[in-house]
Motif scaffolding. Structure first.
Motif, mmCIF file in Angstrom:
data_model
loop_
_atom_site.group_PDB
_atom_site.id
_atom_site.type_symbol
_atom_site.label_atom_id
_atom_site.label_comp_id
_atom_site.label_asym_id
_atom_site.label_seq_id
_atom_site.Cartn_x
_atom_site.Cartn_y
_atom_site.Cartn_z
ATOM 1 N N LEU A 1 -12.996 8.696 -28.767
ATOM 2 C CA LEU A 1 -14.311 8.071 -28.648
ATOM 3 C C LEU A 1 -14.478 7.250 -27.371
ATOM 4 N N GLY A 2 -13.382 6.757 -26.830
ATOM 5 C CA GLY A 2 -13.501 5.900 -25.650
ATOM 6 C C GLY A 2 -14.329 4.660 -25.958
ATOM 7 N N TRP A 3 -15.204 4.309 -25.024
ATOM 8 C CA TRP A 3 -16.060 3.136 -25.214
ATOM 9 C C TRP A 3 -17.095 3.342 -26.316
ATOM 10 N N PHE A 4 -17.347 4.616 -26.656
ATOM 11 C CA PHE A 4 -18.313 4.871 -27.733
ATOM 12 C C PHE A 4 -17.797 4.326 -29.058
ATOM 13 N N TYR A 5 -16.477 4.092 -29.141
ATOM 14 C CA TYR A 5 -15.882 3.499 -30.332
ATOM 15 C C TYR A 5 -16.533 2.145 -30.642
ATOM 16 N N VAL A 6 -16.806 1.371 -29.595
ATOM 17 C CA VAL A 6 -17.428 0.053 -29.782
ATOM 18 C C VAL A 6 -18.822 0.207 -30.374
ATOM 19 N N ILE A 7 -19.564 1.155 -29.865
ATOM 20 C CA ILE A 7 -20.931 1.390 -30.365
ATOM 21 C C ILE A 7 -20.895 1.860 -31.810
ATOM 22 N N LEU A 8 -20.010 2.812 -32.092
ATOM 23 C CA LEU A 8 -19.905 3.334 -33.454
ATOM 24 C C LEU A 8 -19.514 2.231 -34.426
ATOM 25 N N THR A 9 -18.521 1.430 -34.043
ATOM 26 C CA THR A 9 -18.059 0.338 -34.910
ATOM 27 C C THR A 9 -19.181 -0.649 -35.183
ATOM 28 N N TRP B 1 -27.990 -12.126 -34.744
ATOM 29 C CA TRP B 1 -26.709 -12.682 -35.165
ATOM 30 C C TRP B 1 -25.787 -11.610 -35.733
ATOM 31 N N GLN B 2 -26.350 -10.642 -36.439
ATOM 32 C CA GLN B 2 -25.543 -9.524 -36.921
ATOM 33 C C GLN B 2 -24.949 -8.752 -35.745
ATOM 34 N N SER B 3 -25.744 -8.576 -34.706
ATOM 35 C CA SER B 3 -25.291 -7.840 -33.524
ATOM 36 C C SER B 3 -24.173 -8.584 -32.810
ATOM 37 N N ILE B 4 -24.314 -9.899 -32.705
ATOM 38 C CA ILE B 4 -23.283 -10.700 -32.030
ATOM 39 C C ILE B 4 -21.939 -10.565 -32.757
ATOM 40 N N ILE B 5 -21.964 -10.716 -34.071
ATOM 41 C CA ILE B 5 -20.725 -10.631 -34.849
ATOM 42 C C ILE B 5 -20.189 -9.198 -34.859
ATOM 43 N N GLY B 6 -21.087 -8.235 -35.018
ATOM 44 C CA GLY B 6 -20.672 -6.834 -35.050
ATOM 45 C C GLY B 6 -20.022 -6.394 -33.750
ATOM 46 N N PHE B 7 -20.652 -6.727 -32.623
ATOM 47 C CA PHE B 7 -20.097 -6.366 -31.320
ATOM 48 C C PHE B 7 -18.788 -7.107 -31.049
ATOM 49 N N SER B 8 -18.713 -8.356 -31.461
ATOM 50 C CA SER B 8 -17.483 -9.133 -31.262
ATOM 51 C C SER B 8 -16.309 -8.485 -31.985
ATOM 52 N N ALA B 9 -16.541 -8.077 -33.225
ATOM 53 C CA ALA B 9 -15.484 -7.420 -34.000
ATOM 54 C C ALA B 9 -15.115 -6.078 -33.371
ATOM 55 N N ALA B 10 -16.121 -5.332 -32.935
ATOM 56 C CA ALA B 10 -15.874 -4.022 -32.317
ATOM 57 C C ALA B 10 -15.046 -4.160 -31.042
ATOM 58 N N LEU B 11 -15.385 -5.140 -30.219
ATOM 59 C CA LEU B 11 -14.641 -5.365 -28.977
ATOM 60 C C LEU B 11 -13.216 -5.832 -29.272
ATOM 61 N N ALA B 12 -13.078 -6.680 -30.283
ATOM 62 C CA ALA B 12 -11.741 -7.171 -30.649
ATOM 63 C C ALA B 12 -10.854 -6.008 -31.106
ATOM 64 N N LEU B 13 -11.397 -5.125 -31.927
ATOM 65 C CA LEU B 13 -10.621 -3.981 -32.396
ATOM 66 C C LEU B 13 -10.286 -3.032 -31.253
#
Length: 360
Positions: A172-180, A136-148
């Motif tokens: 960062l490109g797409w790595f921004y999502v991973i970092l976030t 659940w942390q991953s779902i919310i974290g990735f959702s926020a990262a993709l939104a940003l």
């Protein structure tokens, strides 16, 4: 809400224009969240006590913690109510950043609430399974990262800023999502691990949150960012109001959480506050500075990782107990001494982080 109302009323009376200033709205945000915490706090503690919503203590924890069993927990709900209410009242609700940070804070708070609920209802100090919590942390974290990432309007919003070194911006490109994702989830769990002693986690959270508010204000102001030589990110200044609400709510909670604690924040508070710091650092483009200012959270997390790795590989423990604050407890340090010294270290680390604004 009140920001929009004041904007509308300005056409009838110019004095309402004062509420357009970020500084005033931030101060009001701090005071509103603080007032909510201080007023609602005693009522919530009484409610939690009457319904026996008390802390479950680990059997393998320090013996000094056994006396804390039954102390009201889930007090983090008070922090969430104060932060969300104050933010909605004083923020510009047209800002995408406001809604993203609220989504992350409330989402991680919900995970913590379920975790605390399981601990209390089933009397299991472990609560929600680690697997379910992480999913659940991953779902919310990735959702926020993709939104940003997908709502970014300027290149700087997805570039990494290196503190203390002027002019280095890493695309960062797409790595921004991973970092976030890692910043949000990692920060959430780090604060949760630190929340083991009365007031130990909440004041460092307030200090780091307040410092991120300073970064938000300066980064979102063209004149100040130009003067300091830091990248300007339009719209980020609105995060100052959220940071103010976090500071006010945190100080109000500390009133009841200071040693000996009348209430614990529980996972509902620790997970949400940690995630809030993480997403704030990402929005103001200061992920690396968060690593510095939140050094206590980092060290507590690393102590657990080292302890687990050492025991699995060698069968020996590095610390008497992890996280690190338990190690010092077992060495005989009084709880207040550990807490205050960790606070002092956080003050120093926050000042070092703030120094990156000028030392470049």
């Amino acid at each position: 809400m009140l920001y929009s109302l004041s904007e509308y009323l300005t056409q009838f009376y110019g004095g309402f224009n004062v509420f357009q200033y970020l500084t005033l709205r931030t101060i009001l945000g701090v005071l509103t969240a603080l007032a909510i915490s201080l007023i609602v706090g005693p009522v919530m503690i009484s409610y939690l006590t009457s319904y026996k919503i008390g802390q479950s203590v680990r059997d393998d924890g320090p013996e000094s913690h056994f006396s804390k069993a039954g102390t009201p927990t889930m007090g983090g709900a008070l922090i969430l109510v104060a932060i969300v209410t104050s933010t909605i009242l004083w923020s510009d609700l047209s800002s995408r950043f406001v809604w993203i940070v609220l989504f992350v804070t409330i989402g991680f708070g919900a995970i913590g609430w379920i975790d605390d609920f399981k601990k209390i209802v089933y009397g299991n100090s472990k609560g929600l399974s680690a697997r379910a919590k992480y999913i659940w942390q991953s779902i919310i974290g990735f959702s926020a990262a993709l939104a940003l990432y997908h709502t970014a309007q300027f290149p700087i919003e997805t570039q990494l800023i290196v503190p203390f070194i002027k002019g280095i911006l890493i695309d960062l490109g797409w790595f921004y999502v991973i970092l976030t994702y890692f910043v949000i989830v990692g920060s959430s769990n780090a604060v949760n691990l630190t929340d083991g002693l009365d007031g130990l986690a909440i004041l460092p959270t307030v200090l780091v949150g307040g410092a991120l508010g300073v970064f938000a204000y300066l980064t979102g102001n063209f004149n100040f960012s130009n003067y300091l030589g830091i990248p300007y990110v339009p719209g980020v200044g609105e995060m100052v109001v959220f940071c103010g609400a976090l500071v006010g709510a945190g100080l109000g909670f500390l009133w009841f959480n200071t040693y000996p604690a009348q209430v614990f924040m529980g996972d509902v508070g620790a997970l949400s506050l940690g995630a809030a710091l993480g997403v704030l650092a990402v929005i103001v483009r200061q992920e690396l500075v968060l690593f510095i200012m939140g050094g206590i959270f980092v060290v507590e997390t690393v102590s657990v990782m080292l302890q687990v790795a050492s025991f699995k590989l060698t069968g020996r423990r590095i610390f008497r107990m992890a996280p690190l604050h338990h190690h010092y407890e077992l060495k005989g340090w009084p709880e207040p001494r550990i807490i205050v010294r960790f606070w002092i270290i956080t003050v120093v680390l926050v000042l070092i982080g703030l120094a990156s604004l000028k030392i470049r």
